[in-house]
Design a protein around this motif. Structure first.
Motif, mmCIF file in Angstrom:
data_model
loop_
_atom_site.group_PDB
_atom_site.id
_atom_site.type_symbol
_atom_site.label_atom_id
_atom_site.label_comp_id
_atom_site.label_asym_id
_atom_site.label_seq_id
_atom_site.Cartn_x
_atom_site.Cartn_y
_atom_site.Cartn_z
ATOM 1 N N PHE A 70 0.829 -1.213 0.000
ATOM 2 C CA PHE A 70 0.000 0.000 0.000
ATOM 3 C C PHE A 70 0.861 1.260 0.000
ATOM 4 O O PHE A 70 0.498 2.262 -0.636
ATOM 5 C CB PHE A 70 -0.948 0.000 1.202
ATOM 6 N N TYR A 71 2.010 1.214 0.688
ATOM 7 C CA TYR A 71 2.905 2.372 0.675
ATOM 8 C C TYR A 71 3.448 2.609 -0.734
ATOM 9 O O TYR A 71 3.568 3.757 -1.171
ATOM 10 C CB TYR A 71 4.074 2.156 1.645
ATOM 11 N N MET A 72 3.780 1.530 -1.442
ATOM 12 C CA MET A 72 4.247 1.667 -2.821
ATOM 13 C C MET A 72 3.167 2.289 -3.698
ATOM 14 O O MET A 72 3.449 3.164 -4.525
ATOM 15 C CB MET A 72 4.640 0.290 -3.375
ATOM 16 N N THR A 73 1.936 1.825 -3.531
ATOM 17 C CA THR A 73 0.817 2.397 -4.289
ATOM 18 C C THR A 73 0.647 3.871 -3.963
ATOM 19 O O THR A 73 0.440 4.709 -4.853
ATOM 20 C CB THR A 73 -0.480 1.638 -3.963
ATOM 21 N N ALA A 74 0.756 4.193 -2.688
ATOM 22 C CA ALA A 74 0.601 5.585 -2.249
ATOM 23 C C ALA A 74 1.705 6.471 -2.811
ATOM 24 O O ALA A 74 1.467 7.647 -3.111
ATOM 25 C CB ALA A 74 0.602 5.652 -0.725
ATOM 26 N N ASP A 75 2.912 5.935 -2.958
ATOM 27 C CA ASP A 75 4.018 6.709 -3.506
ATOM 28 C C ASP A 75 3.652 7.324 -4.853
ATOM 29 O O ASP A 75 4.007 8.463 -5.151
ATOM 30 C CB ASP A 75 5.253 5.808 -3.691
ATOM 31 N N VAL A 76 2.961 6.534 -5.678
ATOM 32 C CA VAL A 76 2.580 6.995 -7.014
ATOM 33 C C VAL A 76 1.326 7.865 -6.947
ATOM 34 O O VAL A 76 1.274 8.952 -7.530
ATOM 35 C CB VAL A 76 2.363 5.803 -7.955
ATOM 36 N N LEU A 77 0.313 7.398 -6.201
ATOM 37 C CA LEU A 77 -0.948 8.143 -6.143
ATOM 38 C C LEU A 77 -0.771 9.527 -5.539
ATOM 39 O O LEU A 77 -1.452 10.480 -5.938
ATOM 40 C CB LEU A 77 -1.977 7.352 -5.323
ATOM 41 N N LEU A 78 0.128 9.636 -4.587
ATOM 42 C CA LEU A 78 0.333 10.912 -3.915
ATOM 43 C C LEU A 78 0.747 12.006 -4.892
ATOM 44 O O LEU A 78 0.403 13.174 -4.712
ATOM 45 C CB LEU A 78 1.409 10.754 -2.834
ATOM 46 N N GLU A 79 1.464 11.616 -5.943
ATOM 47 C CA GLU A 79 1.927 12.577 -6.937
ATOM 48 C C GLU A 79 0.845 12.909 -7.965
ATOM 49 O O GLU A 79 0.937 13.923 -8.659
ATOM 50 C CB GLU A 79 3.155 12.014 -7.667
ATOM 51 N N CYS A 80 -0.158 12.016 -8.080
ATOM 52 C CA CYS A 80 -1.208 12.200 -9.083
ATOM 53 C C CYS A 80 -2.486 12.764 -8.468
ATOM 54 O O CYS A 80 -3.088 13.698 -8.999
ATOM 55 C CB CYS A 80 -1.495 10.868 -9.770
ATOM 56 N N LYS A 81 -2.904 12.192 -7.360
ATOM 57 C CA LYS A 81 -4.110 12.620 -6.652
ATOM 58 C C LYS A 81 -3.811 12.497 -5.166
ATOM 59 O O LYS A 81 -3.898 11.409 -4.593
ATOM 60 C CB LYS A 81 -5.301 11.751 -7.051
ATOM 61 N N PHE A 82 -3.476 13.618 -4.529
ATOM 62 C CA PHE A 82 -2.945 13.587 -3.173
ATOM 63 C C PHE A 82 -3.879 12.880 -2.193
ATOM 64 O O PHE A 82 -3.430 12.087 -1.351
ATOM 65 C CB PHE A 82 -2.678 15.017 -2.690
ATOM 66 N N VAL A 83 -5.175 13.126 -2.293
ATOM 67 C CA VAL A 83 -6.129 12.534 -1.352
ATOM 68 C C VAL A 83 -6.136 11.012 -1.476
ATOM 69 O O VAL A 83 -6.175 10.297 -0.473
ATOM 70 C CB VAL A 83 -7.542 13.107 -1.577
ATOM 71 N N LEU A 84 -6.091 10.502 -2.710
ATOM 72 C CA LEU A 84 -6.054 9.047 -2.918
ATOM 73 C C LEU A 84 -4.752 8.461 -2.371
ATOM 74 O O LEU A 84 -4.742 7.374 -1.787
ATOM 75 C CB LEU A 84 -6.203 8.715 -4.400
ATOM 76 N N GLY A 85 -3.664 9.191 -2.567
ATOM 77 C CA GLY A 85 -2.397 8.726 -2.017
ATOM 78 C C GLY A 85 -2.420 8.668 -0.501
ATOM 79 O O GLY A 85 -1.931 7.706 0.105
ATOM 80 N N ALA A 86 -3.005 9.698 0.126
ATOM 81 C CA ALA A 86 -3.123 9.707 1.588
ATOM 82 C C ALA A 86 -3.995 8.551 2.067
ATOM 83 O O ALA A 86 -3.711 7.928 3.099
ATOM 84 C CB ALA A 86 -3.696 11.038 2.054
ATOM 85 N N ALA A 87 -5.067 8.237 1.296
ATOM 86 C CA ALA A 87 -5.941 7.117 1.659
ATOM 87 C C ALA A 87 -5.175 5.796 1.601
ATOM 88 O O ALA A 87 -5.315 4.932 2.484
ATOM 89 C CB ALA A 87 -7.147 7.079 0.733
ATOM 90 N N ALA A 88 -4.346 5.630 0.556
ATOM 91 C CA ALA A 88 -3.543 4.411 0.436
ATOM 92 C C ALA A 88 -2.547 4.303 1.580
ATOM 93 O O ALA A 88 -2.330 3.218 2.140
ATOM 94 C CB ALA A 88 -2.823 4.388 -0.910
ATOM 95 N N PHE A 89 -1.946 5.425 1.954
ATOM 96 C CA PHE A 89 -1.039 5.424 3.108
ATOM 97 C C PHE A 89 -1.804 5.048 4.381
ATOM 98 O O PHE A 89 -1.298 4.302 5.225
ATOM 99 C CB PHE A 89 -0.384 6.788 3.284
ATOM 100 N N GLY A 90 -3.024 5.576 4.517
ATOM 101 C CA GLY A 90 -3.829 5.258 5.695
ATOM 102 C C GLY A 90 -4.100 3.767 5.815
ATOM 103 O O GLY A 90 -3.994 3.183 6.908
ATOM 104 N N ILE A 91 -4.437 3.123 4.688
ATOM 105 C CA ILE A 91 -4.660 1.678 4.699
ATOM 106 C C ILE A 91 -3.366 0.954 5.049
ATOM 107 O O ILE A 91 -3.365 -0.035 5.802
ATOM 108 C CB ILE A 91 -5.208 1.208 3.342
ATOM 109 N N GLY A 92 -2.252 1.452 4.510
ATOM 110 C CA GLY A 92 -0.962 0.866 4.862
ATOM 111 C C GLY A 92 -0.679 0.956 6.350
ATOM 112 O O GLY A 92 -0.171 0.006 6.964
ATOM 113 N N HIS A 93 -1.024 2.094 6.959
ATOM 114 C CA HIS A 93 -0.820 2.253 8.406
ATOM 115 C C HIS A 93 -1.678 1.261 9.196
ATOM 116 O O HIS A 93 -1.239 0.725 10.216
ATOM 117 C CB HIS A 93 -1.172 3.680 8.838
ATOM 118 N N ILE A 94 -2.903 1.029 8.708
ATOM 119 C CA ILE A 94 -3.773 0.047 9.380
ATOM 120 C C ILE A 94 -3.129 -1.337 9.321
ATOM 121 O O ILE A 94 -3.109 -2.083 10.323
ATOM 122 C CB ILE A 94 -5.166 0.027 8.727
ATOM 123 N N CYS A 95 -2.590 -1.692 8.158
ATOM 124 C CA CYS A 95 -1.932 -3.001 8.010
ATOM 125 C C CYS A 95 -0.713 -3.110 8.918
ATOM 126 O O CYS A 95 -0.504 -4.144 9.579
ATOM 127 C CB CYS A 95 -1.514 -3.211 6.552
#
Length: 221
Positions: A70-95
């Motif tokens: 999820f952190y890897m996914t967030a790395d890319v999404l954060l640069e394209c759509k910040f909110v989606l990237g933050a959401a992916a990071f949030g799921i990663g934190h839960i994991c």
């Protein structure tokens, strides 16, 4: 090649890939983003290699691998759509939180984690409260608070697990949690402030990669 040599090699590759991303993110966007995610993948590959070499695949390691994806996914999404990237990071934190609790969950861990959560949330308030009105104007206040809570819950569980586990393994978990929390606070300041600092951006990236690497190391030792 020994596991120790592999850990040093993973760290070196992370540094090279992360440096390429930081230096070329504006001039070679696609390749730079690929390098950014690949750098995050290195601790995951190190963890997989340790399992292949005979280490037990624990529930904590499985959750950590999921978090890194999820952190890897967030790395890319954060640069394209910040909110989606933050959401992916949030799921990663839960994991990652689930991983620490899967390894050790008792009254002492939960109580210590709660104490660290309060400490980290207080630090987040001091660092970011000046930007709250701006977040409210953009209707991002509630998502930001939720993200900060997930981040600091993860960091608190990492710190609690590490302190009670002890040794180098525990120290790596504590340091990883603190690095991640500080990295994201600096990221928030840098994005919400009037001017973005290149130096602060570099520190954010270094602390982030260090945190993910330390989390992987805490599973291997």
């Amino acid at each position: 090649m020994t596991l120790e040599t592999g850990a040093l090699l993973a760290a070196a590759v992370m540094m090279i890939l992360g440096t390429y991303y930081f230096r070329r993110k504006k001039t070679d966007r696609v390749r730079a983003l690929a390098c950014k995610a690949a750098a995050t993948a290195m601790p995951g590959l190190l963890l997989l290699w340790s399992i292949a070499e005979g280490s037990r695949l624990s529930a904590g390691s499985a959750w950590a691998l999921a978090a890194i994806l999820f952190y890897m996914t967030a790395d890319v999404l954060l640069e394209c759509k910040f909110v989606l990237g933050a959401a992916a990071f949030g799921i990663g934190h839960i994991c990652m939180t689930a991983g620490f609790l899967a390894e050790r969950m008792d009254g002492a861990v939960l109580l210590t984690a709660a104490g660290f959560l309060c400490l980290f949330m207080g630090a987040a308030y001091l660092a970011l409260h000046q930007y709250f009105q701006r977040l409210k104007a953009k209707k991002l206040y509630a998502p930001a608070v939720l993200y900060i809570f997930l981040l600091n819950t993860m960091a608190g569980c990492a710190a609690a697990y590490g302190i009670l586990e002890g040794g180098w393994k525990g120290a790596a978990a504590v340091a990883g949690g603190v690095c991640f929390a500080v990295s994201d606070l600096l990221l928030g300041q840098n994005r919400l402030g009037q001017k973005r600092s290149i130096r602060k951006g570099a520190v954010v990236l270094i602390l982030y990669y260090l945190a993910v690497y330390l989390f992987a190391i805490s599973r291997i030792w």
